[in-house]
Design an enzyme around this catalytic site. Structure first.
Site, short mmCIF file in Angstrom:
data_model
loop_
_atom_site.label_atom_id
_atom_site.label_comp_id
_atom_site.label_asym_id
_atom_site.label_seq_id
_atom_site.Cartn_x
_atom_site.Cartn_y
_atom_site.Cartn_z
N GLY A 236 -17.60 -28.66 95.35
CA GLY A 236 -18.61 -29.01 96.37
C GLY A 236 -18.62 -28.05 97.54
O GLY A 236 -18.53 -26.82 97.39
N TYR A 370 -17.39 -44.61 107.24
CA TYR A 370 -17.63 -43.17 107.18
C TYR A 370 -18.19 -42.64 108.51
O TYR A 370 -17.72 -41.65 109.06
CB TYR A 370 -18.60 -42.89 106.03
CG TYR A 370 -18.88 -41.43 105.77
CD1 TYR A 370 -17.92 -40.61 105.18
CD2 TYR A 370 -20.12 -40.87 106.08
CE1 TYR A 370 -18.18 -39.27 104.91
CE2 TYR A 370 -20.40 -39.54 105.80
CZ TYR A 370 -19.43 -38.74 105.22
OH TYR A 370 -19.70 -37.41 104.96
N LYS A 374 -16.60 -39.93 111.07
CA LYS A 374 -17.25 -38.64 111.33
C LYS A 374 -17.67 -38.51 112.81
O LYS A 374 -17.75 -37.40 113.33
CB LYS A 374 -18.46 -38.46 110.40
CG LYS A 374 -18.06 -38.31 108.92
CD LYS A 374 -17.20 -37.08 108.68
CE LYS A 374 -16.99 -36.80 107.20
NZ LYS A 374 -16.16 -35.60 106.97
P1 NAD Z 1 -16.66 -33.75 97.37
O1 NAD Z 1 -16.26 -35.15 97.08
O2 NAD Z 1 -17.41 -33.00 96.32
O3 NAD Z 1 -15.37 -32.89 97.76
C1 NAD Z 1 -14.38 -33.37 98.64
C2 NAD Z 1 -13.06 -32.72 98.27
O4 NAD Z 1 -12.05 -33.23 99.15
C3 NAD Z 1 -12.63 -33.04 96.84
O5 NAD Z 1 -12.23 -31.86 96.19
C4 NAD Z 1 -11.46 -33.99 97.05
O6 NAD Z 1 -10.48 -33.93 96.01
C5 NAD Z 1 -10.90 -33.51 98.37
N1 NAD Z 1 -10.09 -34.57 98.99
C6 NAD Z 1 -10.42 -35.87 99.16
N2 NAD Z 1 -9.38 -36.55 99.69
C7 NAD Z 1 -8.38 -35.65 99.88
C8 NAD Z 1 -7.06 -35.75 100.39
N3 NAD Z 1 -6.56 -36.93 100.81
N4 NAD Z 1 -6.30 -34.64 100.44
C9 NAD Z 1 -6.79 -33.44 100.01
N5 NAD Z 1 -8.03 -33.30 99.52
C10 NAD Z 1 -8.81 -34.39 99.43
O7 NAD Z 1 -17.47 -33.82 98.74
P2 NAD Z 1 -18.49 -32.76 99.40
O8 NAD Z 1 -19.85 -33.27 99.23
O9 NAD Z 1 -18.16 -31.38 98.99
O10 NAD Z 1 -18.10 -32.97 100.95
C11 NAD Z 1 -17.23 -32.12 101.67
C12 NAD Z 1 -17.23 -32.57 103.13
O11 NAD Z 1 -18.55 -32.55 103.63
C13 NAD Z 1 -16.72 -33.98 103.34
O12 NAD Z 1 -15.97 -34.04 104.53
C14 NAD Z 1 -17.99 -34.79 103.47
O13 NAD Z 1 -17.79 -35.97 104.20
C15 NAD Z 1 -18.87 -33.81 104.20
N6 NAD Z 1 -20.31 -34.06 104.07
C16 NAD Z 1 -20.96 -33.94 102.87
C17 NAD Z 1 -22.34 -34.15 102.79
C18 NAD Z 1 -23.13 -33.99 101.52
O14 NAD Z 1 -24.35 -34.13 101.55
N7 NAD Z 1 -22.51 -33.69 100.40
C19 NAD Z 1 -23.04 -34.53 103.95
C20 NAD Z 1 -22.36 -34.65 105.14
C21 NAD Z 1 -21.00 -34.40 105.19
#
Ligand code: NAD
Length: 466
Positions: A236, A370, A374
């Protein structure tokens, strides 16, 4: 992830249908490509009248460094600053010229009447901006100004910029940079980011540039020789961050939970980085990060990207879902920062970048846990920014707040809600992980010493919380 509607409206029949029915018409956004010029077109520069030339002089120097093709309106005294920087600006002859960037120095505006100069400059070229163009206004931070008339005029610029972002469409972004008096030398990194294709999905943002160490860098490899750690790097957005930081020259320590070992290893191998498998909520996470970092002489940046969602309405949310989200998204970030700062694992001039979310700004149904976590990240950034500024070691902390980004996380959203999230922004499309990554690479750059305590949304100017 596929965006079938977005693909359809790129076709000639799709364009006609969308236009006739008044449907959103997303365009394909310019994005960074190695070897391409930073500014892919001409720049029209203007300024509000006034004695203080410091912003215009800095802008001229930066445009000269970029070898940009620069235009000015006739009789505009922006020309003087440009000539001093060795730029021979061309004259804007009217409706025939098209511009990639409209850049206006509004730092001298000191009352509501003088805002007319902003109207006059942009009104006449509002139809002359190219696709994926850039509108940038530079002003002074209203909170630094005692005079009421000046402060209200500078604050007014925010409404103007955000409206332009919503009006211009065709992938055109609009930003406001407030630069503190005396910090004009720190404008480079923000101006380079916002004029370029790296900021494709960032719009309607207000960024503050203040005091900070200015560090000379090789702009083609800004992160060369740096060691940076990214949490949640196996997939991601985290994977995209690791790839972009490595592309810019950094050695990246890719961290994720042990269950993600295989994917993490793949990412790290492809970017010649290293891996660290640890759960960031575990008691020894700080120590393990410190050990990995010390082998490379310490950390130049940490990117707190790892995060989870466990959505439920408040009435249906069990305690476990609340605790888990607060622990991973917020507590662990605060704990790790505390440990890494105390143990001096983060070097002087280090960068901390946290990933928040527009959910933390606007709130969201089913996301009390969440959104709380955040919003807390933004609070953490605000408070730590003050602490770092007082310590005087050149360190900075900033946050990015992504909106709808095309990832596994958003693929899991039911179709109708997903489609609404995707379209309800000025770009009428979702962003890509690389858009978040480019923004983080900018904030993590040694050249971004003047950026501290900002929260930059990467949301295509989403209507949520705008
Ligand atoms: P994702 O779920 O694809 O990836 C998150 C990663 O974090 C995963 O690889 C997971 O294994 C790792 N992770 C989770 N818990 C963990 C822990 N305790 N220790 C170590 N690693 C851990 O999510 P994403 O969509 O790539 O999101 C990445 C960030 O962006 C997050 O903080 C998410 O809240 C934020 N975000 C995403 C979006 C979106 O539209 N995708 C929007 C706003 C914010």
């Amino acid at each position: 992830m596929s965006d079938r509607y977005g693909d359809f409206v790129q076709s000639s029949i799709g364009k006609k249908v969308a236009k006739n029915l008044g449907l959103p018409q997303p365009v394909s956004l310019d994005r960074f490509e190695s070897g391409q010029r930073l500014v892919r077109g001409s720049v029209l520069v203007g300024r509000a009248e006034g004695d203080d030339m410091s912003v215009s002089n800095s802008v001229a120097r930066i445009l000269s460094d970029l070898h940009a093709e620069v235009y000015v309106n006739s009789r505009d005294d922006a020309k003087d600053a440009l000539i001093e920087a060795g730029i021979e600006a061309k004259a804007n002859t009217g409706s025939k010229d098209k511009f990639k960037v409209l850049l206006f120095d509004a730092s001298n505006i000191s009352n509501a009447d003088q805002l007319k100069q902003v109207y006059e400059f942009f009104h006449q070229v509002a139809r002359s901006v190219e696709k994926s163009g850039r509108v940038i206004i530079i002003g002074r931070p209203p909170e630094d100004i005692d005079d009421v008339q000046t402060a209200l005029a500078q604050r007014s610029l925010e409404g103007f910029v955000k409206s332009v972002g919503k009006e211009f469409k065709r992938g055109i972004t609009a930003q406001l940079i407030y630069v503190a008096k005396g910090s004009e030398k720190n404008l480079d990194s923000a101006l380079r980011f916002f004029t370029s294709a790296r900021s494709a999905y960032v719009s309607g943002q207000v960024v503050r540039v203040g005091a900070g160490n200015t560090i000379d860098i090789d702009w083609s490899q800004p992160l060369a020789g740096k060691t940076m750690l990214v949490t949640g790097a196996s997939r991601g957005i985290g994977e995209a961050i690791a790839r972009v930081l490595a592309r810019e020259g950094a050695h990246v320590i890719c961290l994720d939970v042990p269950q993600q070992q295989a994917d993490l290893q793949n990412v790290a191998s492809e970017i010649s980085g290293s891996t660290l498998t640890v759960d960031i909520t575990s008691a020894d996470a700080g120590e393990q990060i410190a050990d990995a970092a010390q082998k490379r002489g310490g950390l130049d940046a940490i990117i707190h990207n790892a995060g989870v969602t466990r959505d439920k309405t408040l009435a249906n949310m069990d305690e476990k879902k609340w605790d888990m989200v607060i622990d991973i998204n917020l507590n662990s970030v605060a704990e790790l920062n505390k440990y890494l700062l105390e143990k001096q694992v983060l070097k002087d001039d280090a960068r901390i970048v946290c990933v928040s979310s527009i959910s933390g700004i606007a709130g969201n149904l089913g996301q009390t846990n969440y959104a709380t976590s955040k919003a807390g990240v933004i609070g953490l950034v605000d408070a730590t920014a003050r602490q770092l500024a007082n310590e005087g070691k050149g360190m900075t902390i900033n946050a990015v707040a992504p909106g709808f980004i095309e990832t596994q996380m958003t693929e899991a959203i039911p179709f109708a809600i997903r489609e609404a999230g995707r379209r309800m922004n000025s770009m009428s499309q979702g962003g890509l992980p690389v858009d978040v990554a480019e923004t983080i690479a900018w904030l993590a750059s040694p050249a971004s010493g003047g950026l501290n305590g900002n929260t930059v949304r990467v949301c295509g100017q989403s209507m949520l919380g705008a």
